[in-house]
Structure formats: structure tokens, C-alpha cells
Design a protein around this motif. Structure first.
Motif, PDB file in Angstrom:
ATOM      1  N   UNK A 164      55.286 -16.859 117.073  1.00 60.44           N
ATOM      2  CA  UNK A 164      55.014 -18.111 117.792  1.00 60.44           C
ATOM      3  C   UNK A 164      56.126 -18.433 118.787  1.00 60.44           C
ATOM      4  N   UNK A 165      57.324 -17.929 118.515  1.00 60.04           N
ATOM      5  CA  UNK A 165      58.455 -18.170 119.424  1.00 60.04           C
ATOM      6  C   UNK A 165      58.515 -17.137 120.553  1.00 60.04           C
ATOM      7  N   UNK A 166      57.553 -16.228 120.553  1.00 61.99           N
ATOM      8  CA  UNK A 166      57.539 -15.193 121.597  1.00 61.99           C
ATOM      9  C   UNK A 166      58.322 -13.950 121.201  1.00 61.99           C
ATOM     10  N   UNK A 167      58.666 -13.842 119.927  1.00 58.87           N
ATOM     11  CA  UNK A 167      59.401 -12.656 119.449  1.00 58.87           C
ATOM     12  C   UNK A 167      58.483 -11.440 119.386  1.00 58.87           C
ATOM     13  N   UNK A 168      59.095 -10.278 119.254  1.00 63.82           N
ATOM     14  CA  UNK A 168      58.320  -9.027 119.227  1.00 63.82           C
ATOM     15  C   UNK A 168      57.698  -8.808 117.855  1.00 63.82           C
ATOM     16  N   UNK A 169      56.543  -8.170 117.856  1.00 60.80           N
ATOM     17  CA  UNK A 169      55.950  -7.727 116.589  1.00 60.80           C
ATOM     18  C   UNK A 169      56.596  -6.385 116.257  1.00 60.80           C
ATOM     19  N   UNK A 170      57.125  -6.301 115.049  1.00 61.96           N
ATOM     20  CA  UNK A 170      57.852  -5.080 114.659  1.00 61.96           C
ATOM     21  C   UNK A 170      57.086  -4.378 113.542  1.00 61.96           C
ATOM     22  N   UNK A 177      66.529  -6.326 111.804  1.00 65.53           N
ATOM     23  CA  UNK A 177      66.560  -7.788 111.866  1.00 65.53           C
ATOM     24  C   UNK A 177      66.235  -8.205 113.296  1.00 65.53           C
ATOM     25  N   UNK A 178      65.538  -9.314 113.446  1.00 66.77           N
ATOM     26  CA  UNK A 178      65.253  -9.820 114.791  1.00 66.77           C
ATOM     27  C   UNK A 178      65.839 -11.226 114.914  1.00 66.77           C
ATOM     28  N   UNK A 179      66.747 -11.381 115.874  1.00 66.01           N
ATOM     29  CA  UNK A 179      67.361 -12.688 116.134  1.00 66.01           C
ATOM     30  C   UNK A 179      66.560 -13.387 117.221  1.00 66.01           C
ATOM     31  N   UNK A 197      66.442 -10.405 120.036  1.00 67.66           N
ATOM     32  CA  UNK A 197      67.357  -9.271 119.941  1.00 67.66           C
ATOM     33  C   UNK A 197      67.079  -8.564 118.615  1.00 67.66           C
ATOM     34  N   UNK A 198      66.717  -7.291 118.716  1.00 66.70           N
ATOM     35  CA  UNK A 198      66.413  -6.528 117.502  1.00 66.70           C
ATOM     36  C   UNK A 198      67.637  -5.717 117.121  1.00 66.70           C
ATOM     37  N   UNK A 199      68.032  -5.876 115.869  1.00 62.73           N
ATOM     38  CA  UNK A 199      69.325  -5.342 115.420  1.00 62.73           C
ATOM     39  C   UNK A 199      69.151  -4.372 114.252  1.00 62.73           C
ATOM     40  N   UNK A 200      70.108  -3.453 114.100  1.00 58.38           N
ATOM     41  CA  UNK A 200      70.020  -2.494 112.986  1.00 58.38           C
ATOM     42  C   UNK A 200      70.035  -3.182 111.624  1.00 58.38           C
TER      43      UNK A 200
END
Ligand code: NAP
Length: 260
Positions: A164-170, A177-179, A197-200
Motif C-alpha cells: 500500500x505504501x508503494x513498496x516492491x512485491x518480493x 528486509x525491505x525498508x 530499499x531492499x537489504x540483505x
């Protein structure tokens, strides 16, 4: 094998419960609500979140399997009409087992270390005033954020609030982790990342500031901590295990959930 049924409070489906009970009897499977091996959760994705919190201390043993009532969920491949099929696949050990790491949030509350766990996301939000917080990733400052809130989502949670916030579907199989920022203030003077931001999976994200008025949200739960100064979010060693149908594909869930 011992099984249990989990439903949201005040939404008991007695017909489906009876069906599961008689199928369990047929296959000589016993019920044990307090120490089950397999938990049948009935409802929607929100029910899964609640089932995981309910059995949080038993995740080493418990495997979850969902029966969806009405809507198509991300944690479900079965509905009331396919319960017989589910039982035979369970007994014949044909179900596909998927394992996911939970998110962990750590902070100090009244001088005591507190840990919270979540399937979807951990977030801090201030509904009344501008939240000001430093965002540190593995000890390095990314930004000083001003806005409504900050969220860290797991892959599982990428289709929930994060979307809903426009984040990516992973894809569920990716451990990361997605910030994501919630309503950042961005103008000539104030800058922030904007995108997700997608993080390890090894990352440790810290939100640090005067956070005493913020609400900490984790899945369907919330808590507050007086004089909160920081919260650290990472992937936990706690894992949740879910049975899917042998023919399950992640893409079909995304397609049916959002496109068809
Ligand atoms: P809830 O009713 O349990 O869930 C809210 C909605 O999110 C429901 O439609 C639920 O699906 C769906 N959902 C939950 N997890 C999902 C996932 N991993 N992928 C796709 N959809 C998912 O509400 P709640 O008790 O307040 O909080 C539970 C979750 O709601 C939180 O973890 C958060 O992600 C989400 N939420 C979303 C927003 C937003 O999108 N603006 C705001 C607050 C919270 P079902 O109907 O199948 O249960």
C-alpha cells in the motif's frame, strides 16, 4: 500426529470444524490445541498472523496449513471444498513445506530488553506529530527521516502494508528486509530516500531518536514504550513453517490476488 484448529475470535465456522474433525477421525489423527504438530488456520491472511503469534513459543514444532474462507490469501492453497484433498496429501506426506524467517524488533522498555516478532512488518508511527528519526543500517546513517512513520517488511509482508505504501512485491523465497518510509516530508529543504530499499537478510536496521510518542506496530499488534530512544529490526532465527499444495506457485498467488 496432533492437530489444532485456529480461527479469529468470534468467527467460528462450525460446519468446517465438523468436517475437519470427522476427516481427522477417519485418518486416526488426534486433536491437541495446546501442543499440536499441525495447525489448521481458517480465515484470511490476518488469521495466519494471529495463529503465528498464538503459537510463537512452539514454532520449532508447529507447521501451519491454511484453509481460506472466502478470499484468496497469500498463505493459503486450500478452501472448504478441498479439505478432503488436503487431508490425503497431509497423510501421504505430499504437501510442500515452506520455511520463512520472522522479523525481530528489539528495544528497551522501562529498563528491560523487549523483543517482538512479526510475519509481515515492524513499523513505528506517530499519528499526531512529525516523527523525526535517524535511520541506521548496520551502524551507518542512511538519513534523518521526517514524516509519519518507518516500516521494515519481510518478503511475506511485502504484499501487505508495504505494498500500500508503494513498496516492491518480493518473492517469498527471497530472504531479505525491505525498508519503507511512511509519508515522508519531502521539499526543497527536507530530503529522504522516497523509494523502498531492499537489504540483505543479515541487515540490522535501527530507528533512533526521541520516539516516546510513537506506536510500535508489528503485524496486527501494537505496543508503546515510554522514553523509546531506538528500535533495532532484523531477521530472526525464529522460523515459521507453512504447508502449501504440491502444485503451489508464488506467481499464481500474486496473479489471483492482485490481477485476475
Ligand atoms: P487485518 O484485517 O488482519 O489485515 C488487513 C488486510 O491485510 C487484510 O485484507 C489482510 O488479508 C491483508 N493482509 C495481511 N497480511 C497480508 C499479506 N502478507 N499479504 C497480503 N495481504 C495481507 O488487519 P490488522 O489486524 O490491522 O493488521 C494486520 C496487517 O494489516 C498488518 O501486518 C499490515 O500489513 C496490514 N495493514 C495494512 C495497511 C494498509 O495496507 N494501509 C494498514 C495497516 C495494516 P485478509 O483479509 O485475507 O485477512
Amino acid at each position: 500426529m496432533k492437530i489444532a484448529i485456529f480461527e479469529k475470535e468470534n468467527s467460528q465456522d462450525y460446519e468446517l470444524r465438523n468436517k475437519i474433525t470427522s476427516l481427522a477421525q477417519e485418518h486416526s489423527i488426534i486433536f491437541d490445541e495446546s501442543k499440536p504438530d499441525v495447525v489448521f488456520f481458517i480465515g484470511g491472511d490476518g488469521t495466519f498472523l494471529r495463529a503465528v503469534q498464538h503459537y510463537l513459543d512452539q514454532l520449532d514444532r508447529v507447521i501451519f496449513v491454511g484453509i481460506n474462507r472466502g478470499k484468496l490469501g497469500f498463505f493459503y492453497d486450500y478452501d472448504p471444498s478441498s479439505v478432503e484433498e488436503l487431508f490425503s496429501q497431509l497423510v501421504e506426506k505430499k504437501l510442500s513445506l515452506h520455511e520463512f524467517s520472522l522479523l525481530k524488533g528489539e528495544f528497551i522498555d522501562e529498563e528491560k530488553e523487549k523483543k517482538i516478532y512479526a510475519v509481515n512488518e515492524i513499523r513505528i508511527e506517530n499519528p499526531f506529530h512529525t516523527l523525526i528519526s535517524d535511520v541506521l543500517i548496520d551502524g551507518e546513517l542512511l538519513e534523518t527521516f521526517r514524516g509519519n512513520g518507518l516500516l521494515v517488511s519481510s518478503s511475506l509482508g511485502s504484499t501487505a502494508y508495504n505494498k500500500s505504501l508503494g513498496g516492491a512485491i518480493v518473492h517469498h523465497s527471497l530472504s531479505c528486509l525491505q525498508f519503507k518510509e511512511i509519508a515522508p516530508i519531502q521539499n526543497r529543504e527536507l530530503h529522504s530516500l522516497g523509494n523502498s530499499l531492499i537489504l540483505p537478510s543479515s541487515s540490522r536496521i535501527v530507528f533512533r531518536g526521541h520516539l516516546s510518542n510513537v506506536v510500535i506496530g508489528y503485524d496486527h499488534l501494537i505496543c508503546q514504550s515510554k522514553n523509546l530512544k531506538e528500535i533495532a529490526i532484523s531477521l530472526s532465527s525464529k522460523k515459521v513453517r507453512v504447508y502449501y499444495s504440491p502444485s503451489h506457485t508464488y506467481l499464481s498467488t500474486v496473479r489471483k490476488g492482485f490481477i485476475e
